[in-house]
Design a protein around this motif. Sequence first.
Motif, PDB file in Angstrom:
ATOM      1  N   ASP A 218       0.936  -1.187   0.013  1.00 39.58           N
ATOM      2  CA  ASP A 218       0.067  -0.017   0.056  1.00 39.58           C
ATOM      3  C   ASP A 218       0.805   1.135   0.069  1.00 39.58           C
ATOM      4  OD1 ASP A 218      -2.183  -1.645   0.244  1.00 39.58           O
ATOM      5  OD2 ASP A 218      -1.748  -1.792   2.314  1.00 39.58           O
ATOM      6  N   SER A 220       0.055   4.211  -1.365  1.00 41.63           N
ATOM      7  CA  SER A 220      -0.544   5.476  -0.770  1.00 41.63           C
ATOM      8  C   SER A 220      -2.065   5.056  -0.597  1.00 41.63           C
ATOM      9  CB  SER A 220       0.024   6.578  -1.671  1.00 41.63           C
ATOM     10  OG  SER A 220      -0.648   6.542  -2.979  1.00 41.63           O
ATOM     11  N   GLY A 221      -2.746   6.034  -0.675  1.00 45.28           N
ATOM     12  CA  GLY A 221      -4.149   6.015  -0.631  1.00 45.28           C
ATOM     13  C   GLY A 221      -4.618   5.654  -1.910  1.00 45.28           C
ATOM     14  N   GLU A 222      -4.076   6.078  -2.822  1.00 46.18           N
ATOM     15  CA  GLU A 222      -4.439   5.909  -4.500  1.00 46.18           C
ATOM     16  C   GLU A 222      -3.307   4.845  -5.190  1.00 46.18           C
ATOM     17  OE1 GLU A 222      -3.562   9.020  -3.236  1.00 46.18           O
ATOM     18  OE2 GLU A 222      -5.522   9.601  -2.585  1.00 46.18           O
ATOM     19  N   THR A 223      -2.458   4.463  -4.874  1.00 46.56           N
ATOM     20  CA  THR A 223      -1.553   3.552  -5.401  1.00 46.56           C
ATOM     21  C   THR A 223      -1.190   2.099  -4.697  1.00 46.56           C
ATOM     22  OG1 THR A 223      -0.287   5.562  -6.094  1.00 46.56           O
ATOM     23  CG2 THR A 223       0.872   3.406  -6.456  1.00 46.56           C
ATOM     24  N   ARG A 264      -3.048   2.693  -9.880  1.00 45.29           N
ATOM     25  CA  ARG A 264      -3.196   3.912  -9.369  1.00 45.29           C
ATOM     26  C   ARG A 264      -4.686   4.518  -9.925  1.00 45.29           C
ATOM     27  NH1 ARG A 264      -0.597   8.036  -6.768  1.00 45.29           N
ATOM     28  NH2 ARG A 264      -0.950   9.992  -7.443  1.00 45.29           N
ATOM     29  N   ASP A 265      -5.160   5.303  -8.813  1.00 48.20           N
ATOM     30  CA  ASP A 265      -6.509   5.919  -9.334  1.00 48.20           C
ATOM     31  C   ASP A 265      -6.067   7.483  -9.341  1.00 48.20           C
ATOM     32  OD1 ASP A 265      -7.801   3.326  -8.520  1.00 48.20           O
ATOM     33  OD2 ASP A 265      -8.456   4.193  -6.589  1.00 48.20           O
ATOM     34  N   PHE A 266      -6.796   7.656 -10.574  1.00 49.31           N
ATOM     35  CA  PHE A 266      -6.470   9.227 -11.016  1.00 49.31           C
ATOM     36  C   PHE A 266      -7.920   9.968 -11.085  1.00 49.31           C
ATOM     37  CE2 PHE A 266      -3.220   6.891 -13.048  1.00 49.31           C
ATOM     38  CZ  PHE A 266      -2.001   7.412 -12.755  1.00 49.31           C
ATOM     39  N   GLY A 267      -8.330  10.032  -9.884  1.00 45.91           N
ATOM     40  CA  GLY A 267      -9.950  10.438  -9.675  1.00 45.91           C
ATOM     41  C   GLY A 267     -10.712   9.412 -10.049  1.00 45.91           C
ATOM     42  N   ARG A 270      -8.829   4.802 -13.544  1.00 44.43           N
ATOM     43  CA  ARG A 270      -7.966   3.879 -12.721  1.00 44.43           C
ATOM     44  C   ARG A 270      -7.145   3.261 -13.944  1.00 44.43           C
ATOM     45  NH1 ARG A 270     -11.654   1.910  -8.929  1.00 44.43           N
ATOM     46  NH2 ARG A 270     -12.822   3.821  -8.134  1.00 44.43           N
TER      47      ARG A 270
END
Length: 503
Positions: A218, A220-223, A264-267, A270
Amino acid sequence: MNVKGTAIRLSTSRKAASLLLACTIFYPQGSAFAQNAATATPMVPGAASAADGTASTTPATGDAAGTGTGTGTGTTQATPAPPPQLWRPSSNPGDPIYEQPDEAGQPYAEAENPYAPTMDGGENPRIATEPGQTPGIRLGTFVLRPSISQTVNTEKQTNTGGPSRRNYLTTGIRGTLTSDWSRHALTVTGDGAWERNFGGDKNGEEPRANIEANLRLDLSGETTANLKAGYEFSRESTTDPNALTGAAVQGGEHRFTAGASIERDFGKLRGLAALDLSRTVYTDAKGLDGQPISLSDRDQMGANLRGRIGYELSPALIPFLELNVGTTKYDRHLDNSGYARSSNAYGAKIGAEVDLGEKTRGEAAIGYLRKQYDDDRLAAIGALTLDGKLNWSPQRGTNVNLGLRTTIEDFAGGPQGGWISYRLDAGLTHELRNNLVARLTGQVVHRTFPSSNTENAVEYTAGAGLTWGLNRYLDLTADVSYQWTPVYDSNEFRVGAGLVLKR
């Protein structure tokens, strides 16, 4: 006037009033305090104490109106029935385990969904324990759940070589090692089986082994990153197009895998990028005369790179586009038949991920895959691909799993490049009772040979089984399966029963 006597009487009255007030506060006789104490709700583990030193009594169900309120005059407020007690002490004194209620508002069974502290002291620890699952063995910050099984089986086969039958024992070992960390996760799973014939045909033993490790990071929260590695051994099936005709024992296949991916999430977007590597080594087959038959010309290495981009229409639906490119390199430039079988593959597909919570999850995609061989004499193969998976739980205790996969496989030799394989897997498990689980399995494999006049082959497999939990550590199992391949006039029937010891 006796001023001194009057002052003494006033002081005595004040002391008496103070004493009476103190008794009223600390030793109440009214019903208000007694009723509040009787309806006190259990504390949520980890709740902070009040500033005045009294414990907080927040209801476990989250209902702020769960208790009545007392006043100094002794009046009370109507109090509803107390909520069910949703906590129980753990095996370690001082470590309460809190259990959330189910959909009906009732507490789960003791083994379901407990809170338990992680070994590294992380926040919001939750260890999900399946019903009937053993507690396992603590190894530092890991939990090991091993099992060993012993079954007695009988098998009957019919094919072009005539009927055959064998009786055999199967010794199996299985284990799962999971981390208990507040961040990141490592899971190692493995299983293996060794067969020994004791009656009928002495050939046909099918040892197998599989181990896989997956590390989730984990970042980060998005990656999120994933690293994996695995090993698998199996013996080639007699119904495989590459199986040697008339061989007493087919060759074995050692397969090593490794991979890495990052998401990774970009808003609303995905993204996923992944690299998978493989190494395959074949052992010798054994002819009818007992002599070894080398299959080393089939040893190979493979690599596949894929990327996926998705768009979140809603948390439940994410359409995506995926591209992939791969290569296969054989150790020998030419195989035993004189063909260069190394190849490159390209593919693309579009699909959608579906997440409807714990009840339904999966994805489905359609695309195109093309494989081009180094040898110009081997025709390139293009295939329409259908891929997907579905996990569905219509009710508690019932689970349905479906999987669909399309691949292009290589021939071991000759003027044909390969074939297209469509594989559908289905499984159903249902808890008939708390300690009795029924299983149904099915598989259909459809093979198409575009570069030759070979007739398409369809292979059907069906199975059923029961697992009876005699106690928490011992299961009794029974299984039956049937496999039929019409084009090869081949069928196989198996029955087995045994015991599973687990910890």
